[in-house]
Write a protein that holds these residues in place. Structure first.
Motif, PDB file in Angstrom:
ATOM      1  N   ASP A 122       0.844  -1.199   0.000  1.00  0.00           N
ATOM      2  CA  ASP A 122       0.000   0.000   0.000  1.00  0.00           C
ATOM      3  C   ASP A 122       0.879   1.247   0.000  1.00  0.00           C
ATOM      4  O   ASP A 122       1.003   1.954   1.015  1.00  0.00           O
ATOM      5  CB  ASP A 122      -0.964  -0.040   1.204  1.00  0.00           C
ATOM      6  CG  ASP A 122      -1.977  -1.169   1.062  1.00  0.00           C
ATOM      7  OD1 ASP A 122      -2.389  -1.461  -0.082  1.00  0.00           O
ATOM      8  OD2 ASP A 122      -2.347  -1.776   2.079  1.00  0.00           O
TER       9      ASP A 122
ATOM     10  N   LYS B  34       0.585  -7.976  -2.668  1.00  0.00           N
ATOM     11  CA  LYS B  34      -0.750  -7.507  -3.039  1.00  0.00           C
ATOM     12  C   LYS B  34      -0.648  -6.063  -3.500  1.00  0.00           C
ATOM     13  O   LYS B  34      -0.123  -5.213  -2.785  1.00  0.00           O
ATOM     14  CB  LYS B  34      -1.688  -7.613  -1.833  1.00  0.00           C
ATOM     15  CG  LYS B  34      -3.119  -7.212  -2.167  1.00  0.00           C
ATOM     16  CD  LYS B  34      -4.050  -7.427  -1.001  1.00  0.00           C
ATOM     17  CE  LYS B  34      -4.067  -6.274  -0.032  1.00  0.00           C
ATOM     18  NZ  LYS B  34      -4.615  -5.018  -0.571  1.00  0.00           N
TER      19      LYS B  34
ATOM     20  N   THR C 267     -12.656  -6.424   6.556  1.00  0.00           N
ATOM     21  CA  THR C 267     -12.235  -6.663   7.946  1.00  0.00           C
ATOM     22  C   THR C 267     -12.236  -5.372   8.767  1.00  0.00           C
ATOM     23  O   THR C 267     -12.016  -5.399   9.978  1.00  0.00           O
ATOM     24  CB  THR C 267     -10.838  -7.320   7.987  1.00  0.00           C
ATOM     25  OG1 THR C 267     -10.025  -6.716   6.987  1.00  0.00           O
ATOM     26  CG2 THR C 267     -10.919  -8.798   7.740  1.00  0.00           C
TER      27      THR C 267
ATOM     28  N   ARG D 169      -2.344  -9.056  12.619  1.00  0.00           N
ATOM     29  CA  ARG D 169      -1.466  -8.222  13.436  1.00  0.00           C
ATOM     30  C   ARG D 169      -0.602  -9.103  14.339  1.00  0.00           C
ATOM     31  O   ARG D 169      -1.029 -10.193  14.731  1.00  0.00           O
ATOM     32  CB  ARG D 169      -2.299  -7.288  14.341  1.00  0.00           C
ATOM     33  CG  ARG D 169      -3.097  -6.235  13.566  1.00  0.00           C
ATOM     34  CD  ARG D 169      -2.159  -5.223  12.918  1.00  0.00           C
ATOM     35  NE  ARG D 169      -2.843  -4.189  12.164  1.00  0.00           N
ATOM     36  CZ  ARG D 169      -3.172  -4.268  10.873  1.00  0.00           C
ATOM     37  NH1 ARG D 169      -2.899  -5.349  10.178  1.00  0.00           N
ATOM     38  NH2 ARG D 169      -3.769  -3.258  10.271  1.00  0.00           N
TER      39      ARG D 169
ATOM     40  N   GLN E 261      -8.298  -1.540  11.417  1.00  0.00           N
ATOM     41  CA  GLN E 261      -8.912  -2.866  11.326  1.00  0.00           C
ATOM     42  C   GLN E 261      -9.671  -3.162  12.616  1.00  0.00           C
ATOM     43  O   GLN E 261      -9.202  -2.859  13.709  1.00  0.00           O
ATOM     44  CB  GLN E 261      -7.843  -3.945  11.099  1.00  0.00           C
ATOM     45  CG  GLN E 261      -7.065  -3.801   9.809  1.00  0.00           C
ATOM     46  CD  GLN E 261      -7.855  -4.258   8.570  1.00  0.00           C
ATOM     47  OE1 GLN E 261      -9.090  -4.370   8.615  1.00  0.00           O
ATOM     48  NE2 GLN E 261      -7.152  -4.483   7.480  1.00  0.00           N
TER      49      GLN E 261
ATOM     50  N   ARG F 177       0.499  -2.958   6.934  1.00  0.00           N
ATOM     51  CA  ARG F 177       1.254  -2.033   7.780  1.00  0.00           C
ATOM     52  C   ARG F 177       2.156  -2.687   8.813  1.00  0.00           C
ATOM     53  O   ARG F 177       3.197  -2.120   9.155  1.00  0.00           O
ATOM     54  CB  ARG F 177       0.272  -1.049   8.448  1.00  0.00           C
ATOM     55  CG  ARG F 177      -0.264  -0.043   7.452  1.00  0.00           C
ATOM     56  CD  ARG F 177      -1.525   0.626   7.941  1.00  0.00           C
ATOM     57  NE  ARG F 177      -2.655  -0.297   7.947  1.00  0.00           N
ATOM     58  CZ  ARG F 177      -3.898   0.042   8.230  1.00  0.00           C
ATOM     59  NH1 ARG F 177      -4.187   1.284   8.558  1.00  0.00           N
ATOM     60  NH2 ARG F 177      -4.869  -0.845   8.203  1.00  0.00           N
TER      61      ARG F 177
HETATM   62  O1  C5P Z   1      -2.194  -2.678   6.766  1.00  0.00           O
HETATM   63  P1  C5P Z   1      -3.127  -3.846   6.829  1.00  0.00           P
HETATM   64  O2  C5P Z   1      -2.454  -5.135   7.226  1.00  0.00           O
HETATM   65  O3  C5P Z   1      -4.386  -3.555   7.606  1.00  0.00           O
HETATM   66  O4  C5P Z   1      -3.558  -4.040   5.292  1.00  0.00           O
HETATM   67  C1  C5P Z   1      -4.560  -4.931   4.900  1.00  0.00           C
HETATM   68  C2  C5P Z   1      -4.711  -4.885   3.427  1.00  0.00           C
HETATM   69  O5  C5P Z   1      -5.760  -5.789   3.056  1.00  0.00           O
HETATM   70  C3  C5P Z   1      -5.101  -3.525   2.853  1.00  0.00           C
HETATM   71  O6  C5P Z   1      -4.430  -3.404   1.607  1.00  0.00           O
HETATM   72  C4  C5P Z   1      -6.597  -3.601   2.633  1.00  0.00           C
HETATM   73  O7  C5P Z   1      -7.026  -2.858   1.529  1.00  0.00           O
HETATM   74  C5  C5P Z   1      -6.797  -5.091   2.370  1.00  0.00           C
HETATM   75  N1  C5P Z   1      -8.103  -5.656   2.707  1.00  0.00           N
HETATM   76  C6  C5P Z   1      -8.614  -5.620   3.990  1.00  0.00           C
HETATM   77  N2  C5P Z   1      -9.843  -6.200   4.264  1.00  0.00           N
HETATM   78  C7  C5P Z   1     -10.516  -6.812   3.291  1.00  0.00           C
HETATM   79  C8  C5P Z   1      -9.995  -6.855   1.996  1.00  0.00           C
HETATM   80  C9  C5P Z   1      -8.760  -6.268   1.746  1.00  0.00           C
HETATM   81  O8  C5P Z   1      -7.984  -5.098   4.887  1.00  0.00           O
HETATM   82  N3  C5P Z   1     -11.647  -7.441   3.572  1.00  0.00           N
END
Ligand code: C5P
Length: 239
Positions: free
Chosen positions: A10, A31, A119, A181, A190, A211
């Motif tokens: 990201d 991703k 999520t 996490r 989240q 992250r």
């Molecule tokens: O930083 P973090 O670990 O929260 O990133 C999660 C990634 O997964 C982000 O790119 C977000 O767009 C993606 N995502 C998500 N929940 C979903 C689908 C995709 O967090 N249901």
């Protein structure tokens, strides 16, 4: 089960991606989401592929069936490994997405998965804002069955729903789970988060981590720690 965690790139620019990937010596599964793709276009995909990494293109398409089908046919040219739509677009839209992907692919057809509930969404938010009166789990259940019936390869869900999806749609149906996490880590935005060990125990087939790796002061060390907890060599103190 995919052995490696997927890293959510990201970032805003391909330069940031280059300097991040530069730290890693092995091929990764990454991703690419809308932040990176919409600001940098298809070249960023080729650039990452040229370095030998596999790609999940997370654009979460959601539009009328014809538009999504044609968009997928075009995106198939990028030859990514995995791509997705929103299950909320409906069964016809998902079927047209699959059809477009198959028509546009010259070689291996990428895995096509559907987002169920994000999520970052809580049950009360889903009820109030989306007007869905069932439980969050029931909503995920409904969307997963729909995705399976449409011929998709799996869903994006939270690890908390992964086992239920497995029971409903079979072992082979992918459960790609973000919201991961480290036990001591920041949740950011989240809401439904789990550790990599819990995701494994709960039946995820893939974990997506952003992250916790990309914002870490030592990304390689964070990636290795998450890989270890996700894989079999987990440390008991965390699991
Ligand atoms: O930083 P973090 O670990 O929260 O990133 C999660 C990634 O997964 C982000 O790119 C977000 O767009 C993606 N995502 C998500 N929940 C979903 C689908 C995709 O967090 N249901």
């Amino acid at each position: 089960m995919e052995k490696e965690p997927l890293i959510a790139l990201d970032f805003e620019s391909s330069e940031e991606v280059d300097s991040f990937l530069h730290h890693f010596s092995q091929p990764l599964f990454v991703k690419v989401g809308m932040e990176l793709y919409l600001q940098n276009g298809p070249e960023v995909i080729q650039r990452i592929k040229d370095k030998g990494h596999r790609i999940f293109l997370d654009l979460k398409l959601h539009d009328i069936p014809n538009t999504v089908g044609r968009a997928m046919q075009g995106l198939a040219k990028l030859e990514v490994d995995m791509i997705n739509v929103h299950a909320a677009g409906g069964k016809d839209m998902m079927m047209r997405a699959m059809d477009g992907l198959e028509r546009g692919s010259k070689g291996v057809v990428p895995k096509l998965i559907a987002v169920t509930q994000l999520t970052s969404t809580t049950e009360s938010q889903m009820r109030q804002e989306q007007g869905i009166s069932s439980t969050l789990v029931d909503s995920v259940k409904r969307y997963s069955i729909l995705a399976k019936e449409a011929g998709l390869d799996g869903v994006v869900c939270s690890p908390y729903e992964a086992d239920l999806v497995r029971k409903l749609c079979g072992d082979e149906f992918l459960r790609v789970t973000p919201g991961i996490r480290l036990p001591h880590g920041d949740h950011h935005d989240q809401k439904r988060v789990t550790t990599p060990c819990d995701a494994r125990k709960l039946g995820s087939t893939h974990i997506v981590v952003g992250r916790s790796i990309t914002k870490s002061s030592d990304a390689v060390q964070a990636y290795n720690e998450i890989s270890k907890l996700w894989g079999l060599e987990h440390e008991k103190k965390y699991c």
